[in-house]
Design a protein around this motif. Structure first.
Motif, mmCIF file in Angstrom:
data_model
loop_
_atom_site.group_PDB
_atom_site.id
_atom_site.type_symbol
_atom_site.label_atom_id
_atom_site.label_comp_id
_atom_site.label_asym_id
_atom_site.label_seq_id
_atom_site.Cartn_x
_atom_site.Cartn_y
_atom_site.Cartn_z
ATOM 1 N N ALA A 28 0.807 -1.221 0.000
ATOM 2 C CA ALA A 28 0.000 0.000 0.000
ATOM 3 C C ALA A 28 0.838 1.269 0.000
ATOM 4 O O ALA A 28 0.463 2.250 -0.639
ATOM 5 C CB ALA A 28 -0.937 -0.016 1.207
ATOM 6 N N TYR A 32 1.971 0.419 -4.612
ATOM 7 C CA TYR A 32 0.824 1.046 -5.274
ATOM 8 C C TYR A 32 1.159 2.438 -5.814
ATOM 9 O O TYR A 32 0.869 2.726 -6.987
ATOM 10 C CB TYR A 32 -0.381 1.079 -4.335
ATOM 11 C CG TYR A 32 -1.616 1.637 -4.981
ATOM 12 C CD1 TYR A 32 -2.276 0.925 -5.979
ATOM 13 C CD2 TYR A 32 -2.119 2.876 -4.632
ATOM 14 C CE1 TYR A 32 -3.397 1.427 -6.597
ATOM 15 C CE2 TYR A 32 -3.242 3.390 -5.239
ATOM 16 C CZ TYR A 32 -3.882 2.661 -6.226
ATOM 17 O OH TYR A 32 -4.994 3.171 -6.833
ATOM 18 N N GLN A 51 -0.692 7.884 0.966
ATOM 19 C CA GLN A 51 -0.933 6.524 1.449
ATOM 20 C C GLN A 51 -0.586 6.393 2.932
ATOM 21 O O GLN A 51 -1.293 5.719 3.674
ATOM 22 C CB GLN A 51 -0.130 5.519 0.625
ATOM 23 C CG GLN A 51 -0.661 5.291 -0.758
ATOM 24 C CD GLN A 51 -2.032 4.636 -0.737
ATOM 25 O OE1 GLN A 51 -3.044 5.312 -0.889
ATOM 26 N NE2 GLN A 51 -2.057 3.354 -0.549
ATOM 27 N N TYR A 84 -10.625 -1.207 6.484
ATOM 28 C CA TYR A 84 -9.738 -1.145 5.326
ATOM 29 C C TYR A 84 -10.098 -2.218 4.298
ATOM 30 O O TYR A 84 -9.976 -1.995 3.097
ATOM 31 C CB TYR A 84 -8.273 -1.298 5.741
ATOM 32 C CG TYR A 84 -7.685 -0.032 6.298
ATOM 33 C CD1 TYR A 84 -7.258 0.980 5.463
ATOM 34 C CD2 TYR A 84 -7.549 0.148 7.667
ATOM 35 C CE1 TYR A 84 -6.718 2.147 5.962
ATOM 36 C CE2 TYR A 84 -7.012 1.306 8.187
ATOM 37 C CZ TYR A 84 -6.597 2.304 7.329
ATOM 38 O OH TYR A 84 -6.064 3.456 7.832
ATOM 39 N N ALA A 88 -10.978 -1.383 0.514
ATOM 40 C CA ALA A 88 -10.200 -2.001 -0.568
ATOM 41 C C ALA A 88 -11.120 -2.708 -1.558
ATOM 42 O O ALA A 88 -10.900 -2.639 -2.773
ATOM 43 C CB ALA A 88 -9.180 -2.983 0.006
ATOM 44 N N LEU A 91 -12.902 0.044 -3.574
ATOM 45 C CA LEU A 91 -11.977 0.671 -4.523
ATOM 46 C C LEU A 91 -11.620 -0.274 -5.671
ATOM 47 O O LEU A 91 -11.453 0.177 -6.810
ATOM 48 C CB LEU A 91 -10.714 1.139 -3.810
ATOM 49 C CG LEU A 91 -10.871 2.396 -2.963
ATOM 50 C CD1 LEU A 91 -9.574 2.714 -2.227
ATOM 51 C CD2 LEU A 91 -11.294 3.570 -3.814
ATOM 52 N N ALA A 92 -11.515 -1.567 -5.395
ATOM 53 C CA ALA A 92 -11.240 -2.528 -6.471
ATOM 54 C C ALA A 92 -12.397 -2.548 -7.467
ATOM 55 O O ALA A 92 -12.180 -2.543 -8.686
ATOM 56 C CB ALA A 92 -10.996 -3.921 -5.893
ATOM 57 N N ARG A 95 -12.389 0.808 -9.440
ATOM 58 C CA ARG A 95 -11.332 0.829 -10.457
ATOM 59 C C ARG A 95 -11.688 -0.079 -11.634
ATOM 60 O O ARG A 95 -11.387 0.218 -12.780
ATOM 61 C CB ARG A 95 -9.979 0.419 -9.878
ATOM 62 C CG ARG A 95 -9.452 1.328 -8.800
ATOM 63 C CD ARG A 95 -9.218 2.740 -9.307
ATOM 64 N NE ARG A 95 -8.739 3.600 -8.246
ATOM 65 C CZ ARG A 95 -9.451 4.558 -7.671
ATOM 66 N NH1 ARG A 95 -10.666 4.788 -8.053
ATOM 67 N NH2 ARG A 95 -8.952 5.301 -6.712
ATOM 68 N N TRP A 105 -6.085 -1.997 -11.261
ATOM 69 C CA TRP A 105 -7.180 -2.811 -10.733
ATOM 70 C C TRP A 105 -6.636 -4.047 -10.016
ATOM 71 O O TRP A 105 -7.120 -4.421 -8.942
ATOM 72 C CB TRP A 105 -8.111 -3.231 -11.873
ATOM 73 C CG TRP A 105 -9.224 -4.088 -11.394
ATOM 74 C CD1 TRP A 105 -10.314 -3.688 -10.682
ATOM 75 C CD2 TRP A 105 -9.338 -5.496 -11.543
ATOM 76 N NE1 TRP A 105 -11.104 -4.772 -10.393
ATOM 77 C CE2 TRP A 105 -10.535 -5.892 -10.908
ATOM 78 C CE3 TRP A 105 -8.548 -6.465 -12.157
ATOM 79 C CZ2 TRP A 105 -10.949 -7.213 -10.878
ATOM 80 C CZ3 TRP A 105 -8.976 -7.778 -12.117
ATOM 81 C CH2 TRP A 105 -10.158 -8.142 -11.485
ATOM 82 N N ARG A 108 -5.325 -3.229 -6.502
ATOM 83 C CA ARG A 108 -6.412 -3.087 -5.525
ATOM 84 C C ARG A 108 -6.995 -4.450 -5.161
ATOM 85 O O ARG A 108 -7.353 -4.692 -4.015
ATOM 86 C CB ARG A 108 -7.508 -2.162 -6.054
ATOM 87 C CG ARG A 108 -7.112 -0.728 -6.054
ATOM 88 C CD ARG A 108 -6.926 -0.254 -4.642
ATOM 89 N NE ARG A 108 -6.517 1.142 -4.618
ATOM 90 C CZ ARG A 108 -6.213 1.775 -3.516
ATOM 91 N NH1 ARG A 108 -6.257 1.183 -2.368
ATOM 92 N NH2 ARG A 108 -5.848 3.030 -3.558
ATOM 93 N N GLU A 111 -4.535 -6.109 -2.841
ATOM 94 C CA GLU A 111 -4.650 -5.490 -1.514
ATOM 95 C C GLU A 111 -5.868 -6.030 -0.767
ATOM 96 O O GLU A 111 -5.804 -6.322 0.419
ATOM 97 C CB GLU A 111 -4.748 -3.973 -1.649
ATOM 98 C CG GLU A 111 -4.840 -3.260 -0.321
ATOM 99 C CD GLU A 111 -4.985 -1.766 -0.448
ATOM 100 O OE1 GLU A 111 -4.889 -1.099 0.593
ATOM 101 O OE2 GLU A 111 -5.190 -1.247 -1.561
ATOM 102 N N PHE A 112 -6.981 -6.205 -1.477
ATOM 103 C CA PHE A 112 -8.185 -6.764 -0.868
ATOM 104 C C PHE A 112 -7.930 -8.182 -0.359
ATOM 105 O O PHE A 112 -8.307 -8.536 0.760
ATOM 106 C CB PHE A 112 -9.333 -6.760 -1.885
ATOM 107 C CG PHE A 112 -10.581 -7.409 -1.384
ATOM 108 C CD1 PHE A 112 -11.424 -6.745 -0.507
ATOM 109 C CD2 PHE A 112 -10.928 -8.695 -1.781
ATOM 110 C CE1 PHE A 112 -12.574 -7.339 -0.033
ATOM 111 C CE2 PHE A 112 -12.066 -9.296 -1.320
ATOM 112 C CZ PHE A 112 -12.903 -8.614 -0.439
#
Length: 136
Positions: A28, A32, A51, A84, A88, A91-92, A95, A105, A108, A111-112
């Motif tokens: 992150a 990213y 970030q 978070y 995430a 946001l995924a 995107r 994409w 993200r 990150e998820f």
């Protein structure tokens, strides 16, 4: 008949939790913004600062995650990382529907998934720690 309480090992779960935590922090805060910089003309320093500011609540729990022995703090860390995780995921999806590059994409989405593992390991670790009312 009541089953005797069997203490399961904490160390393997704690090691996996620390590994996932540091992976998420590096992903992150560094990877990213670097990927955004490569795909756009954004400034990487500004991305890193943004970030860090966005992750400040989670970064405050880093010492507790490294120690891994305080159930109260780990419960709060779990609540924060669940927030978070939700962000995430949203946001995924955003995107993906924006039609941005596959790299952004995918970052993200990764990150998820890492946050999903962090929350899973936090849950398992909390189940394996001694009960809170029996700690001194």
């Amino acid at each position: 008949m009541k089953k005797p309480f069997v203490q399961k090992p904490i160390q393997p779960i704690h090691q996996r939790l620390k590994l996932c935590w540091w992976l998420w922090v590096v992903l992150a805060i560094i990877i990213y913004p670097l990927s955004i910089m490569m795909l756009t003309d954004a400034n990487v320093i500004n991305g890193v600062v943004v970030q860090i500011l966005a992750m400040l609540p989670a970064l405050l729990f880093t010492p507790a995650i490294i120690r891994g022995n305080s159930p109260y703090v780990l419960i709060f860390a779990s609540i924060v990382t669940l927030v978070y995780l939700g962000v995430a995921g949203v946001l995924a999806l955003i995107r993906y529907y924006e039609g941005v590059g596959a790299g952004i994409w995918a970052m993200r989405l990764v990150e998820f998934i890492v946050l999903l593992f962090i929350n899973y390991y936090l849950f398992i670790l909390l189940k394996r720690l001694p009960p809170m009312h029996k700690q001194s």
